[in-house]
Design a protein around this motif. Sequence first.
Motif, short mmCIF file in Angstrom:
data_model
loop_
_atom_site.label_atom_id
_atom_site.label_comp_id
_atom_site.label_asym_id
_atom_site.label_seq_id
_atom_site.Cartn_x
_atom_site.Cartn_y
_atom_site.Cartn_z
N ASP A 1 2.97 14.14 -6.73
CA ASP A 1 1.66 14.49 -7.21
C ASP A 1 0.60 13.93 -6.25
OD1 ASP A 1 -0.15 15.60 -8.83
OD2 ASP A 1 0.38 14.54 -10.65
N ASP A 2 -0.26 13.07 -6.75
CA ASP A 2 -1.43 12.69 -5.96
C ASP A 2 -1.48 11.21 -5.62
OD1 ASP A 2 -1.66 12.01 -8.55
OD2 ASP A 2 -3.38 13.29 -8.98
N ALA A 3 -0.33 10.51 -5.69
CA ALA A 3 -0.34 9.07 -5.44
C ALA A 3 -0.71 8.78 -3.99
CB ALA A 3 1.01 8.46 -5.76
N MET A 4 -1.40 7.69 -3.78
CA MET A 4 -1.74 7.28 -2.41
C MET A 4 -1.67 5.76 -2.28
SD MET A 4 -5.90 7.51 -2.03
CE MET A 4 -6.51 8.86 -2.99
N LEU A 5 -1.62 5.31 -1.03
CA LEU A 5 -1.80 3.91 -0.75
C LEU A 5 -3.24 3.78 -0.30
CD1 LEU A 5 1.52 3.02 1.08
CD2 LEU A 5 1.01 3.21 -1.34
N ALA A 6 -4.06 3.20 -1.18
CA ALA A 6 -5.51 3.23 -0.96
C ALA A 6 -5.98 1.97 -0.25
CB ALA A 6 -6.23 3.38 -2.30
N TYR A 7 -6.89 2.18 0.71
CA TYR A 7 -7.54 1.05 1.36
C TYR A 7 -9.05 1.14 1.28
CZ TYR A 7 -7.17 4.48 5.18
OH TYR A 7 -7.20 5.63 5.94
N GLY A 8 -9.55 2.26 0.75
CA GLY A 8 -11.00 2.45 0.64
C GLY A 8 -11.44 2.68 -0.79
N GLN A 9 -12.63 2.22 -1.12
CA GLN A 9 -13.19 2.38 -2.46
C GLN A 9 -14.70 2.56 -2.35
OE1 GLN A 9 -12.67 -1.14 -4.86
NE2 GLN A 9 -13.47 -0.20 -6.73
N ASN A 10 -15.17 3.70 -2.80
CA ASN A 10 -16.62 3.96 -2.81
C ASN A 10 -17.27 3.70 -1.44
OD1 ASN A 10 -16.42 4.70 -5.48
ND2 ASN A 10 -16.90 2.64 -6.23
N GLY A 11 -16.64 4.18 -0.39
CA GLY A 11 -17.26 4.13 0.93
C GLY A 11 -17.04 2.87 1.73
N GLU A 12 -16.34 1.89 1.16
CA GLU A 12 -16.09 0.64 1.88
C GLU A 12 -14.64 0.25 1.64
OE1 GLU A 12 -18.48 -2.55 0.22
OE2 GLU A 12 -17.73 -2.19 -1.79
N PRO A 13 -14.14 -0.76 2.37
CA PRO A 13 -12.78 -1.21 2.07
C PRO A 13 -12.68 -1.64 0.61
CG PRO A 13 -13.52 -2.13 4.15
CD PRO A 13 -14.72 -1.46 3.53
N LEU A 14 -11.48 -1.58 0.03
CA LEU A 14 -11.26 -2.03 -1.35
C LEU A 14 -11.93 -3.37 -1.57
CD1 LEU A 14 -7.39 -1.62 -1.80
CD2 LEU A 14 -9.14 -0.11 -2.73
N ARG A 15 -12.46 -3.58 -2.77
CA ARG A 15 -12.90 -4.93 -3.15
C ARG A 15 -11.65 -5.79 -3.37
NH1 ARG A 15 -18.48 -5.80 -4.44
NH2 ARG A 15 -19.51 -4.33 -3.07
N PRO A 16 -11.75 -7.11 -3.07
CA PRO A 16 -10.59 -7.98 -3.29
C PRO A 16 -10.04 -7.86 -4.71
CG PRO A 16 -12.29 -9.17 -2.10
CD PRO A 16 -12.88 -7.83 -2.46
N GLU A 17 -10.92 -7.71 -5.70
CA GLU A 17 -10.47 -7.60 -7.09
C GLU A 17 -9.68 -6.32 -7.34
OE1 GLU A 17 -13.62 -8.24 -5.97
OE2 GLU A 17 -14.85 -8.86 -7.66
N GLN A 18 -9.85 -5.33 -6.45
CA GLN A 18 -9.10 -4.08 -6.61
C GLN A 18 -7.98 -3.94 -5.59
OE1 GLN A 18 -12.71 -3.52 -7.68
NE2 GLN A 18 -11.46 -4.09 -9.42
N GLY A 19 -7.64 -5.04 -4.91
CA GLY A 19 -6.42 -5.03 -4.13
C GLY A 19 -6.56 -5.10 -2.62
N PHE A 20 -7.72 -5.48 -2.12
CA PHE A 20 -7.90 -5.54 -0.67
C PHE A 20 -6.75 -6.29 0.00
CE2 PHE A 20 -9.45 -7.66 3.19
CZ PHE A 20 -10.01 -6.60 3.87
N PRO A 21 -6.15 -5.79 1.05
CA PRO A 21 -6.59 -4.60 1.78
C PRO A 21 -5.87 -3.30 1.41
CG PRO A 21 -5.00 -5.84 3.08
CD PRO A 21 -5.14 -6.57 1.78
N LEU A 22 -4.88 -3.35 0.49
CA LEU A 22 -4.09 -2.13 0.23
C LEU A 22 -3.56 -2.16 -1.20
CD1 LEU A 22 -2.89 0.38 1.81
CD2 LEU A 22 -0.77 -0.96 1.97
N ARG A 23 -3.69 -1.03 -1.90
CA ARG A 23 -3.13 -0.95 -3.24
C ARG A 23 -2.43 0.38 -3.44
NH1 ARG A 23 -7.01 -0.91 -8.04
NH2 ARG A 23 -5.00 -0.98 -9.04
N LEU A 24 -1.52 0.38 -4.41
CA LEU A 24 -0.94 1.64 -4.84
C LEU A 24 -1.90 2.30 -5.81
CD1 LEU A 24 1.58 3.46 -4.86
CD2 LEU A 24 2.47 2.05 -6.72
N LEU A 25 -2.10 3.60 -5.67
CA LEU A 25 -2.94 4.35 -6.60
C LEU A 25 -2.12 5.53 -7.11
CD1 LEU A 25 -6.11 3.97 -7.29
CD2 LEU A 25 -6.26 6.23 -6.27
#
Lengths: 393, 174
Positions: A195-219
């Motif tokens: 489906d649409d899973a990704m390994l995310a490194y960006g959030q709202n135009g900037e790198p992920l916030r630390p609270e959301q998994g910087f530098p990489l999270r599963l989405l």
Amino acid sequence: MTKTNRRKLLGSALASGFLAQAQEPRSLGRPLSGYGERSKFVRPVRTTRVTKTPEAGSSSTPLADMLGTITPSALHYERHHAGVPDIDPAAHRLTIYGLVQRPLVLTMEEIRRLPSVSRVHFLECGGNSGVEWSGTGGPDVQRSYGLASCSEWTGVPLRLLLDEVGLQPGAAWLIAEGADACRMQRSVPITAALDDAMLAYGQNGEPLRPEQGFPLRLLTPGWEGNVQVKWLRRLHVTAEPYMTRDETSKYSDLMPDGKARVFSLEMEAKSIVTFPSGGHTLSSPGLYEVSGLAWSGKGRIARVELTFDGGRTWTNASLQEPRLPKAFTRFRLPWKWDGGPVVIASRATDESGYVQPTRQELVAARGVNSGYHYNGIKFWRIAAGGVVTSADA
Amino acid sequence: MRTLSLFAALAGLAIAQSAKYGVGRAPSDEEIRGLGATVAPGGAGLPEGSGTAVEGRELFMRRCAKCHGGTAEGDVGPPLVGGIGTLATPKPRKTVGSFWPYATTLWNYVNRAMPFNEPGSLTHREAYAAVAYLLFINGIVEEKQVMDAKSLGKVRMPNRDGFVPDARPDIKRK
């Protein structure tokens, strides 16, 4: 009239004009800055319950103060089990191994060289609105529905990486592990990659916030937040799930017969009226724009209905376009309050035809001890004076 | 679990014969081991080492009791004992003893996440001892029973068959 006289006359006229329009002197505003802050008059913050272990817990988004559909990253809800690590992206590695043909270790720089996508998706904790199971639900949107947020995420499609490593026959699960202190671990069905899973490194135009998994999270869009492992450091490809603590002891739904459902990953359609809602006071009778948010882990929101008589009759709200799949959809309806007591609520239907249930329907199906995955309709009571409270309080 | 959709997944995910982008490199076996132990329900992945409840009691009192209580009744951390037989009652008590389906999960979790304030500080032997102790106080193993890579996967937890797949959508409409 001589030239000089005319000039004098003009001069004095101008002078008196200036006097008539006298104004307060203004001071200059703040100078340019490297990193912007919101107005000091805008104060909503994430709220959290005070515990002895603030590294394990959650903080909730002030959803009733949000406008539109995107959650500012600084207000995105948090759920951590061992605090927020400070990870140097230059030192971070993702290792993919197990039932694959070509195990791979990637640096962040290498991950960012791969083809990427950006998509808007909500993220919701499996335990969001858990307080509602008790029947005396949360007093306001933030404390009851605030473990949900919506961002634009940027990253590499999971499928691309699985094709890159080449799955071996039998590969069916990914054991995802975070680089936080507790090495959070969840088993993820490999179907996510279809489906649409990704390994995310960006959030709202900037790198992920630390609270959301910087530098990489599963989405894994539409699934419960806990499975979307933050600070992702390894993906172990296996034939079976590992039945980790956070998919057995936690995030499983205990039924009245004593059996617990596991891997209830998809978050079902849900909506909440954010204005007027618990904690608000309507200042006088008259026009108000009723507004709120709806989302579904199955895809797009097809319809949101509003009731102003405690659920007897329902009216369609208008939906803000574009309605993106597995993303917050803003709904609105202008409404005239006559000043009398009213009980309002919203009910979402998604594109699969799934209709958001009442609490009674959920309890009839699951009892009151399942704890997670609550998506019932939330009623707000507007009293004659305009004070808004939770209707079941 | 979810067998049908998993077969669908396998059919859908092409098994590519070669890397398309060729970014990154292959990790060595040693690098993969260096990521730390990770354990399957049957015990695959459990490292060497062993422990009993006798050693585990001493460790628990020293490293765990301040948060979980001297009798593991719960304090800052959740209770780790009791609740067996309560899951189908109006007041279920979910603990390691009453709820967790696999003893291997317990080792995997304690080894990676506990003590809460010093995760990663237990040796493998200590993790086996702590797990042996928790299983003992829940009446699941004997006090002197040795827990190791072979025996732990064979421990039968009281709620081993207590987990069922997601059954949603489950709402009945009038």
